[in-house]
Design an enzyme around this catalytic site. Structure first.
Site, mmCIF file in Angstrom:
data_model
loop_
_atom_site.group_PDB
_atom_site.id
_atom_site.type_symbol
_atom_site.label_atom_id
_atom_site.label_comp_id
_atom_site.label_asym_id
_atom_site.label_seq_id
_atom_site.Cartn_x
_atom_site.Cartn_y
_atom_site.Cartn_z
ATOM 1 N N ARG A 197 -25.765 -30.908 -0.809
ATOM 2 C CA ARG A 197 -25.755 -31.519 -2.069
ATOM 3 C C ARG A 197 -24.687 -32.206 -2.316
ATOM 4 N NH1 ARG A 197 -24.163 -28.114 -5.419
ATOM 5 N NH2 ARG A 197 -23.997 -26.144 -4.171
ATOM 6 N N TYR A 222 -32.304 -34.375 0.881
ATOM 7 C CA TYR A 222 -32.062 -33.106 1.181
ATOM 8 C C TYR A 222 -32.003 -32.130 0.050
ATOM 9 C CZ TYR A 222 -29.797 -29.481 3.959
ATOM 10 O OH TYR A 222 -29.804 -28.274 4.546
ATOM 11 N N LYS A 275 -32.397 -27.116 -8.571
ATOM 12 C CA LYS A 275 -30.861 -27.356 -9.044
ATOM 13 C C LYS A 275 -31.016 -27.971 -10.189
ATOM 14 C CE LYS A 275 -29.174 -24.544 -5.983
ATOM 15 N NZ LYS A 275 -28.761 -23.130 -6.308
ATOM 16 N N HIS A 325 -27.682 -19.179 -11.939
ATOM 17 C CA HIS A 325 -27.479 -19.153 -10.656
ATOM 18 C C HIS A 325 -27.365 -17.728 -10.082
ATOM 19 C CE1 HIS A 325 -25.514 -21.283 -6.836
ATOM 20 N NE2 HIS A 325 -26.774 -20.828 -6.658
ATOM 21 N N SER A 364 -22.858 -20.602 -3.888
ATOM 22 C CA SER A 364 -23.981 -21.136 -2.909
ATOM 23 C C SER A 364 -23.236 -20.543 -1.533
ATOM 24 C CB SER A 364 -23.894 -22.434 -2.822
ATOM 25 O OG SER A 364 -24.276 -22.993 -3.917
ATOM 26 N N CYS A 416 -22.959 -17.418 -0.273
ATOM 27 C CA CYS A 416 -21.987 -16.540 -0.529
ATOM 28 C C CYS A 416 -22.775 -15.134 -0.354
ATOM 29 C CB CYS A 416 -21.037 -16.017 -1.686
ATOM 30 S SG CYS A 416 -19.619 -17.491 -1.965
ATOM 31 N N ASP A 465 -31.971 -16.893 -5.829
ATOM 32 C CA ASP A 465 -31.252 -17.933 -6.300
ATOM 33 C C ASP A 465 -30.995 -18.493 -8.025
ATOM 34 O OD1 ASP A 465 -29.342 -19.972 -5.136
ATOM 35 O OD2 ASP A 465 -31.009 -21.393 -5.572
ATOM 36 N N ARG A 483 -31.035 -24.726 6.960
ATOM 37 C CA ARG A 483 -31.913 -24.104 5.750
ATOM 38 C C ARG A 483 -33.311 -23.506 6.530
ATOM 39 N NH1 ARG A 483 -29.329 -23.288 0.533
ATOM 40 N NH2 ARG A 483 -27.581 -24.585 0.590
HETATM 41 C C1 OXD Z 1 -27.232 -23.987 -3.333
HETATM 42 C C2 OXD Z 1 -28.483 -23.433 -2.838
HETATM 43 O O1 OXD Z 1 -26.646 -24.806 -2.798
HETATM 44 O O2 OXD Z 1 -29.113 -22.554 -3.308
HETATM 45 O O3 OXD Z 1 -26.351 -22.989 -4.099
HETATM 46 O O4 OXD Z 1 -29.134 -24.367 -2.247
HETATM 47 MN MN MN Z 2 -27.877 -21.616 -4.809
#
Ligand code: OXD
Ligand code: MN
Length: 628
Positions: free
Chosen positions: A97, A242, A251, A271, A293, A295, A318, A412
């Protein structure tokens, strides 16, 4: 939208009419589009001038055809060792991102971002600047490409909590990924007959006139722009293919646009993962948890509890959309239909459920590849068969001594939700699941206890506001430093953070108010070793939270919140854990922490900060001052 193809390349006649037959093979598909969707498609075509148009139906065959197309072009490679699994390798400049190029566009700046510097809590762009930026990027941007039209639903179609969107994209990679991540299909078109939708326009920003049509990952990193317009319900994304930049349901819609809708309509878009947990006596509770993100949200959402008799089931990993119902019960749905999880660190030990679910129908991006057609990444913890070699995400030969990571740290997997073997029975319930606990957390090597409970809702909101965590590779940041990440929403707020806090504070009046917690699995000792084993052992913390909610477990008060009373956290058969270190609340550390939180809230939120937050902060400072 404005601009027109006849200005730039003369494909169309001198008026608004489009020669549909030139760009669409099957004209009957147009008839299925509700009028507002047709208008949106028409405007997109006039602006972006694609060579072809494809209206996505969401069928299995369509997905297979698109995957085959991507394979023929060399834009996806088949992973022969797995079942219907694919590998995409991006342009190395387009791997995460891009927060620095992501903007909220509103009439008044104050409606989008809180008082302080542009950046820390999101970026604002004026409508005029946005129109200029759009005019520099979108006209003719799809020349030589196909525009895919994806009508999608975030949440179970027809759920009172769900919302609809339509994404126009010139990336078939985005189309196949949206197929996995959102609900697409005839029932969505049906729902679009009666309901409004969020208009999402995405282009990789590389018309085939300027790019080799065979380029495997077209993009325009120098001019990337991700713009959300909450006032008109529009998203414009240019230049990146991406994940969070291009799968616009995620998002951009489900957090940035939706959080603003949620404020106006009295709900919450967060989130957060959603999990159900059942104790050995068969009693079940649902909890949500917000971590920044990368974690460990996916690992927690799919946890295999190390405590005998406990069971975790997954609703989402998420995003949670939540609303208090008429009985005063907070209910949550997962608006997504798939997982877009971080691959490195995922293994049979850390997340066996995920490892099983990604063996089929999965699109991997930027992971390493083994010579027998399998996947590889840091921490996968798998032995390779004799003679098997590895190529890195950059498609270069790789060995553990290469000195560079095999997989990009933000690589990912994109996998259908229904492949999760512990998917909760209520995952698709239109009413959502009842939430009894809200957990905040971050990656804090020093000073922050394993778990503490908020004294009350207002204090819980303050704990969310004061969240800090080590930076990760999910965005463009380099290196590891502790960043403020309130509610794990810093990159995703769709409106002024001061108003967001006021919205959360206003929810303190329901009969089944969930309790609020903060956890930290990542504390380290002086030698850099983790204090807590994590993963399945985190069930011990969920067990304590479960019993607290039931009014059973004991807690003691500290300066930061309520921590488990001695003996109340189940530590049976867990050796060599330094409980004192895990729960220490050290004066010097917390003085510094409170100072940083004050500087952040005063500097970044300023006059927009609800007075209650300053009261909570003062109370924290007073409690810390009394520490020995
Ligand atoms: C993030 C995702 O960046 O879930 O939080 O992709
Ligand atoms: Mn996320």
């Amino acid at each position: 939208m404005n601009g027109s193809c006849n200005e730039s390349n003369g494909i169309h006649e001198q008026n608004d009419d489009i020669s549909w037959a030139n760009i669409l093979d099957d004209l009957t598909t147009l008839e299925k589009l509700p009028e507002p969707v047709l208008q949106f498609v028409k405007q997109g075509v006039q602006l972006c001038c694609p060579d072809k148009l494809h209206l996505c139906q969401g069928s299995h065959d369509e997905q297979a055809t698109l995957l085959a197309l991507l394979e023929t072009r060399g834009q996806l490679g088949r992973l022969k060792k797995l079942n219907n699994c694919w590998l995409a390798r991006t342009d190395p400049r387009d791997v995460a991102r891009v927060e620095g190029r992501t903007v909220m566009v509103t009439k008044n700046r104050r409606d989008a971002v809180a008082g302080g510097d542009n950046g820390a809590l999101g970026r604002w762009m004026s409508l005029e600047d946005f129109e200029r930026a759009k005019a520099e990027r979108f006209p003719g941007c799809m020349k030589g490409r196909t525009m895919y039209v994806m009508p999608f639903s975030m949440g179970p179609v027809n759920s009172p909590l769900a919302k609809l969107g339509v994404e126009l994209t010139d990336s078939p990679y985005v189309a196949v990924s949206m197929h996995i991540m959102t609900r697409v299909g005839p029932e969505v078109l049906q729902a679009l007959q009666q309901n409004d939708f969020v208009r999402c326009l995405h282009s990789v920003g590389a018309p085939c006139t300027s790019t080799d049509p065979r380029a495997t990952w077209p993009c325009d990193p120098d001019r990337t722009l991700i713009a959300q317009l909450p006032e008109s319900g529009e998203i414009f994304s240019y230049g990146s293919g991406y994940g969070g930049n291009s799968l616009l349901g995620k998002k951009c819609f489900a957090l940035r646009i939706a959080s603003r809708m949620a404020r106006e309509q009295g709900w919450l878009a967060e989130h957060m993962l959603i999990l159900g947990i059942t104790n050995p006596q068969g009693r079940k509770k649902y909890m949500v948890a917000a971590f920044p993100s990368a974690c460990g949200k996916t690992n927690l959402a799919m946890m295999t509890p190390a405590l005998p008799g406990w069971k975790v089931e997954c609703v989402g990993d998420d995003i949670a959309w939540m609303k208090f119902d008429e009985q005063g019960q907070l209910r949550a749905i997962n608006p997504e239909f798939g997982f877009f999880g971080v691959a490195p660190g995922t293994s049979i030990k850390t997340n066996p459920v995920a490892m099983k679910m990604i063996q089929s129908n999965t699109i991997f991006t930027n992971v390493g590849k083994t010579s027998d057609g399998g996947i590889y990444w840091e921490g996968i913890d798998e032995k390779l068969a004799k003679g098997v070699t590895i190529r890195s995400w950059l498609d270069e030969p790789w060995t553990p001594s290469s000195g560079e990571p095999c997989a990009h740290p933000n690589s990912r997997f994109c996998t259908p939700l229904q492949q999760c073997s512990i998917l909760d029975p209520a995952w698709d319930d239109p009413q959502g699941v009842p939430i009894e606990a809200i957990i905040f957390g971050g990656r804090r090597p020093q000073g922050v206890p394993l778990v503490y409970e908020a004294f009350n809702w207002k204090h819980g909101v303050f704990i969310g506001a004061a969240m800090r965590s080590e930076s990760t590779a999910a965005a463009e940041f380099k290196g590891k430093h502790i960043m403020h990440d309130p509610f794990a929403m810093r990159p995703f707020f769709g409106y002024n953070f001061g108003d967001y806090l006021a919205h959360w504070l206003s929810m303190d009046k329901h009969s089944h108010q969930p309790r609020i917690y903060h956890v930290n699995w990542f504390g380290k000792d002086a030698d850099g070793h983790f204090l807590w084993p994590g993963f399945g052992q985190n069930a011990r913390v969920l067990d304590w939270i479960f019993r607290r909610v039931e009014g059973e477990a004991e807690a003691i008060e500290t300066a930061v919140g309520l921590v488990p009373a001695p003996g109340s956290l189940n530590m049976q058969e867990l050796e060599a854990v330094d409980e004192e270190a895990l729960f220490s609340v050290e004066k010097g550390f917390w003085e510094d922490e409170a100072r940083k939180v004050r500087a952040f809230l005063e500097g970044q939120v300023g006059n927009d900060l609800p007075a209650e937050m300053l009261i909570q902060l003062k109370q924290l400072e007073e409690r810390v001052a009394e520490l020995p």
